[in-house]
Design a protein around this motif. Sequence first.
Motif, mmCIF file in Angstrom:
data_model
loop_
_atom_site.group_PDB
_atom_site.id
_atom_site.type_symbol
_atom_site.label_atom_id
_atom_site.label_comp_id
_atom_site.label_asym_id
_atom_site.label_seq_id
_atom_site.Cartn_x
_atom_site.Cartn_y
_atom_site.Cartn_z
ATOM 1 N N VAL A 90 0.850 -1.193 0.000
ATOM 2 C CA VAL A 90 0.000 0.000 0.000
ATOM 3 C C VAL A 90 0.888 1.245 0.000
ATOM 4 N N GLU A 91 0.283 2.361 -0.439
ATOM 5 C CA GLU A 91 1.042 3.604 -0.517
ATOM 6 C C GLU A 91 0.399 4.602 0.425
ATOM 7 N N GLU A 92 1.191 5.104 1.362
ATOM 8 C CA GLU A 92 0.656 6.069 2.313
ATOM 9 C C GLU A 92 0.370 7.355 1.547
ATOM 10 N N GLN A 93 -0.769 8.000 1.871
ATOM 11 C CA GLN A 93 -1.248 9.058 0.986
ATOM 12 C C GLN A 93 -0.388 10.314 0.975
ATOM 13 N N THR A 94 0.090 10.755 2.136
ATOM 14 C CA THR A 94 0.810 12.024 2.134
ATOM 15 C C THR A 94 2.266 11.871 1.709
ATOM 16 N N SER A 95 2.961 10.817 2.236
ATOM 17 C CA SER A 95 4.396 10.691 1.925
ATOM 18 C C SER A 95 4.661 9.827 0.698
ATOM 19 N N ARG A 96 3.650 9.114 0.232
ATOM 20 C CA ARG A 96 3.761 8.156 -0.878
ATOM 21 C C ARG A 96 4.777 7.046 -0.557
ATOM 22 N N GLU A 97 5.000 6.811 0.732
ATOM 23 C CA GLU A 97 5.908 5.719 1.148
ATOM 24 C C GLU A 97 5.197 4.384 0.949
ATOM 25 N N GLU A 98 5.874 3.413 0.424
ATOM 26 C CA GLU A 98 5.251 2.095 0.229
ATOM 27 C C GLU A 98 5.404 1.258 1.496
ATOM 28 N N ILE A 99 4.307 0.640 1.893
ATOM 29 C CA ILE A 99 4.315 -0.153 3.125
ATOM 30 C C ILE A 99 3.799 -1.548 2.820
ATOM 31 N N LYS A 100 4.542 -2.571 3.361
ATOM 32 C CA LYS A 100 4.098 -3.968 3.236
ATOM 33 C C LYS A 100 3.147 -4.252 4.389
ATOM 34 N N VAL A 101 1.996 -4.834 4.052
ATOM 35 C CA VAL A 101 1.001 -5.108 5.085
ATOM 36 C C VAL A 101 0.508 -6.528 4.911
ATOM 37 N N LYS A 102 0.327 -7.239 6.022
ATOM 38 C CA LYS A 102 -0.224 -8.595 5.915
ATOM 39 C C LYS A 102 -1.695 -8.508 5.550
ATOM 40 N N LEU A 103 -2.068 -9.367 4.612
ATOM 41 C CA LEU A 103 -3.469 -9.363 4.165
ATOM 42 C C LEU A 103 -4.177 -10.569 4.759
ATOM 43 N N PRO A 104 -5.019 -10.355 5.768
ATOM 44 C CA PRO A 104 -5.735 -11.495 6.343
ATOM 45 C C PRO A 104 -6.700 -12.060 5.312
ATOM 46 N N GLN A 105 -6.771 -13.372 5.226
ATOM 47 C CA GLN A 105 -7.666 -13.985 4.238
ATOM 48 C C GLN A 105 -9.059 -14.148 4.856
ATOM 49 N N THR A 106 -9.660 -13.025 5.126
ATOM 50 C CA THR A 106 -10.997 -13.055 5.702
ATOM 51 C C THR A 106 -11.966 -12.469 4.695
ATOM 52 N N ALA A 107 -13.258 -12.679 4.934
ATOM 53 C CA ALA A 107 -14.306 -12.245 3.996
ATOM 54 C C ALA A 107 -14.257 -10.738 3.767
ATOM 55 N N GLU A 108 -13.818 -10.048 4.802
ATOM 56 C CA GLU A 108 -13.818 -8.597 4.737
ATOM 57 C C GLU A 108 -12.964 -8.050 3.592
ATOM 58 N N PHE A 109 -11.839 -8.734 3.372
ATOM 59 C CA PHE A 109 -10.891 -8.182 2.394
ATOM 60 C C PHE A 109 -10.827 -8.963 1.088
ATOM 61 N N ILE A 110 -11.742 -9.920 0.923
ATOM 62 C CA ILE A 110 -11.625 -10.813 -0.231
ATOM 63 C C ILE A 110 -11.814 -10.084 -1.563
ATOM 64 N N HIS A 111 -12.577 -8.992 -1.515
ATOM 65 C CA HIS A 111 -12.832 -8.268 -2.768
ATOM 66 C C HIS A 111 -11.947 -7.052 -2.935
ATOM 67 N N LEU A 112 -10.948 -6.967 -2.077
ATOM 68 C CA LEU A 112 -10.044 -5.836 -2.157
ATOM 69 C C LEU A 112 -9.355 -5.797 -3.517
ATOM 70 N N LYS A 113 -9.225 -4.590 -4.087
ATOM 71 C CA LYS A 113 -8.540 -4.515 -5.374
ATOM 72 C C LYS A 113 -7.644 -3.283 -5.447
ATOM 73 N N LYS A 114 -6.840 -3.253 -6.426
ATOM 74 C CA LYS A 114 -5.883 -2.181 -6.627
ATOM 75 C C LYS A 114 -6.607 -0.829 -6.662
ATOM 76 N N GLY A 115 -6.062 0.149 -5.972
ATOM 77 C CA GLY A 115 -6.638 1.489 -5.988
ATOM 78 C C GLY A 115 -7.591 1.753 -4.845
ATOM 79 N N ASP A 116 -8.022 0.712 -4.123
ATOM 80 C CA ASP A 116 -8.906 0.909 -2.972
ATOM 81 C C ASP A 116 -8.183 1.682 -1.871
ATOM 82 N N ASN A 117 -8.922 2.479 -1.152
ATOM 83 C CA ASN A 117 -8.356 3.180 -0.009
ATOM 84 C C ASN A 117 -8.583 2.388 1.267
ATOM 85 N N LEU A 118 -7.543 2.406 2.155
ATOM 86 C CA LEU A 118 -7.612 1.647 3.403
ATOM 87 C C LEU A 118 -7.106 2.492 4.548
ATOM 88 N N GLN A 119 -7.586 2.158 5.735
ATOM 89 C CA GLN A 119 -6.996 2.748 6.936
ATOM 90 C C GLN A 119 -6.013 1.731 7.485
#
Lengths: 371, 291, 356
Positions: free
Chosen positions: A325-354
Amino acid sequence: MLNHTDFDLQCTDLVRQFDDFTAVDQVSFAIKKGSFFSILGPSGCGKTTLLRMLAGFDDPTSGDIFIKGKSMIGVPPNKRPVNMVFQHLALFPNMNVSENIAYGLHRQGINKVEIKHKVEQVLARVNLSGSGQKKISQLSGGQKQRIAIARCLVLNPDVLLLDEPLGALDLKLREHMKVELKKLQQEFETTFVYITHDQSEALVMSDQVAVMNHGQFQQVGDPQQLYFQPDNAFVAGFVGDSNKWSATVIDILSDSLQVKTTTGLILYAQKSNEKAFIIGSEVEVFIRPEAIHISQVSTAKADQNQLTATVNNILFDGANSQLLVEEQTSREEIKVKLPQTAEFIHLKKGDNLQISFPKQQVNVFPKLQDK
Amino acid sequence: MMTKGKSKTPLKLGLLLLLCPLLLWLVLLVILPQLTMLNISLQERIAPRIYEYGFSNYIEFFTEPLYWNTFLRTAVMSIIATVLTLIIAFPISYYIAKMLRGRAKGLLLVLCLIPFWVSELVRTYGWMILLRESGVVSSFLQYIGMTEGPIEFLYTDATIMLGLVYSSMLFMVVPLTSTLESLDDSYIEAGYDLGGNGLSVFWQIIVPHAKPAIVSGCIVVFMLTLGNYLTPILLGGKSSLWFTEQIFTQFITRFNWQQGSAFGVLLLSISSLIVWLGLKLSRQSFSKVMS
Amino acid sequence: MQISNCKSLIAVGFTLCITAQSVNAETLRLLTWGGYAPKAVVDMFKAETGIDVEVTKSNNEDMIAKLSATRGGGFDLVQPSQDRIASAQAEFNIYKPIDLSKIDNKLFVTSMLDSTLKSSMYDGKPYGVPHIWGTSGLIVNSEKAADVKDYADLCNDAYKGKVTYRLKRPTLIAFAFSMGLDPFAAYNDPVEYEKIMLQVQDKLISCKGNVKAYWSGGDAMKNLMRSDETVAAMAWDAGGWQLHDDNKAINFVAPTSGALGWIDAFVIPRKSKNEAAAYKWINFVMQPKIAALITDSAGNFTASKGADEFVNAPLRAKYQSSFDTASVDNIKWYPPVPAGLEIIEGKVLDRVKAAK
């Protein structure tokens, strides 16, 4: 001083100096009876030299090695109560399985009947009963592994040294052998000293792990300690997966530090008692991908770093899936673990996340001076 | 059928053409001379210019103790020379293969090789210059006062042995070195680690690994020694008595080609028999040893 | 590709054949002893006739071996000793009879020519004409072995490891004479001859301790004598005279039982390709002045009539110092060897060699 007899193996201020290069530099450690001790380090860190000194193939420039309280200085390899499993196992190709195992017993002058009995016993314990007459070339990789270990364990050594024996195996078999080695160690209750550059091998099997770099032990501890409380930047970077940034301390608060990465990302980190920083000092910042919590909506809590980011890439790998993911203000790239739960199954490129993570999970170390 | 024939013929022809030099070499230079020799060896001289087929030349070998003893002596000396060569070459090879690194290794191998850049004749004469009564060694010993008068080192069996071992050394060192190099150090270390001493590591780990090279080196050295002519004649002098010399004598000074051929055939077959026995005893197969 | 290769190969082959042939046409391939065809003479011959002489050095046994291998081919003219011509011809059929009409017999010492024609007679035809003669006897270092007068003296205990001789038939004959036997008289009686040879065999075996080395080439023998490693030898007269030039103490001595006289002849091999050149060479080298040149080079005298007066004085002096009149009369000239005797001798020589 510690009581010698509690430890199978103890080294004090061990140094091995080659012409103008110090391979092992002032290493001291003690290994408890019956434990699985790993030495983890990148290639060239001196771990092989250390192991060879333990086995007796190399002599320390200074320092001492004690096995069961007895100094091993000047004791040749064939007189030491240690045995070694070599990287490529070194099973003698001209002997069959039984002869390989019996080799060391013959050297001890044990009579033939007893040797036969012991060989059968050890073969049974490594689940290879009936393979005694097989040639080495007829064995599979895992079987060879077990024979190499059986060949040493049948001699009942005080310490078993293992020189990255899993390196030559394919991934599946390696995963399997990790578990098996651990079981064998527990079953035989022999002290294992295992050297490897593979952190997963070290973490899975060991009771204690020493992380080694540039001839020195960086940190000795159990796997959890190394993982969650690394002592320095090297350990933090070498053990496990991390987001790593260079940063500068911009503020020191009562219980936390504020740091700013070179791209301008501002993070809060736990202030520790051991490490003193001043404003403006150069640091390195580590955050594990799995320590980062993601959610679709803001769940801001106190003491948390809270950032808004955009999904740049989805790296699907089953349970090990990650997001870039890319942090919005600094554009720093961050590696984040993606839990394989129903909540994130439809996640796609360009989505915004907290994304959020507690400041305790942000490790800050003084910047490493490159040696 | 047609297509099959078409596709096959060029391949076969090509193969045949490729094999041609080899087959020609084998037939013309190996098989044909041997058969001719066999044919000549089976001819008995009845009277001048009259020959008949028969085995008298072979019977002569077995009934005249002189020839039989000469052969036996040659074979025994060759076996001793082979064993000595092995005993001397093994530590050298081990040292080159295992103790030395980089330049020194190459240098030592080249040092072993250098004497073979000059011909065998020159090498043997070199030894004669050193060992003869008025030679370098004898003069040196007199100079340092070890002996009163000149000493003759030439013309003894020991001198022959020296020459034979010297001229065979390379053929033992090269295969041994390359085989010992292929022995991973970890096998030797494992041997020690498991409690072995130098002796048991040597006999149970190093020797079994080097066995094919030992056997092939021995075969080559044995054959070269058995078939050597110059060294025993020049260094052995009046008592040399080598079987190849007998063959040479039969052909050249006695003009007895029939007897000489019979000796040649016997040398080939008996030495092959000895090699075969050696292989059986060491439980090695010829194809494995020579690969 | 392959066809063109073949063609070029064949072409090369042809060229080789042609060159070989053209060389043959002007070359005389001579198989002879060292010193018998000195370069000066070869050059003179080339100047006079335009024929190149290709010289191969050899000895009696080697000549027969070479010619029997090719059944008389490979050379145009050979020079074996006269006593070994008829037997070799009988056994191997390697020579062709000499055509006396092509020989200028005025050039030869008549007695020698007659002797050689007679001794080289096979099946009623003569095969050889004489060229060079000489003797075998003793070469003695008078300072160190003055009492060596006969072959048997070589076996004196005083000379342990200090003598050298060849292990060849002349040695057998010489020792037989020295032991008071007459091998030549037994030449035609194989049984008697074998008896004599067996006695010689015992003598030579018991004498083996005295032998430093059995020499096989003249140079090896001269080296041994020069370096004092040996003090007495059985060898050719010319070798002794050459050694005398370097060391006055060493000289050729005619043994009391008689020096062994030999004559080396000219013989034409059966498959000679240039017979004409061979006859030209014979007639050329037998001219007195040329013969004298060869005597200087070989160290031995020739059968050329009137050549002696052209031979340099020192050589004549050396000859005279070794041979007084009695010694000359005492020379034992080799009669032709009957076929088959060499088999007996061969075994004797083998046994001597094998003995400890």
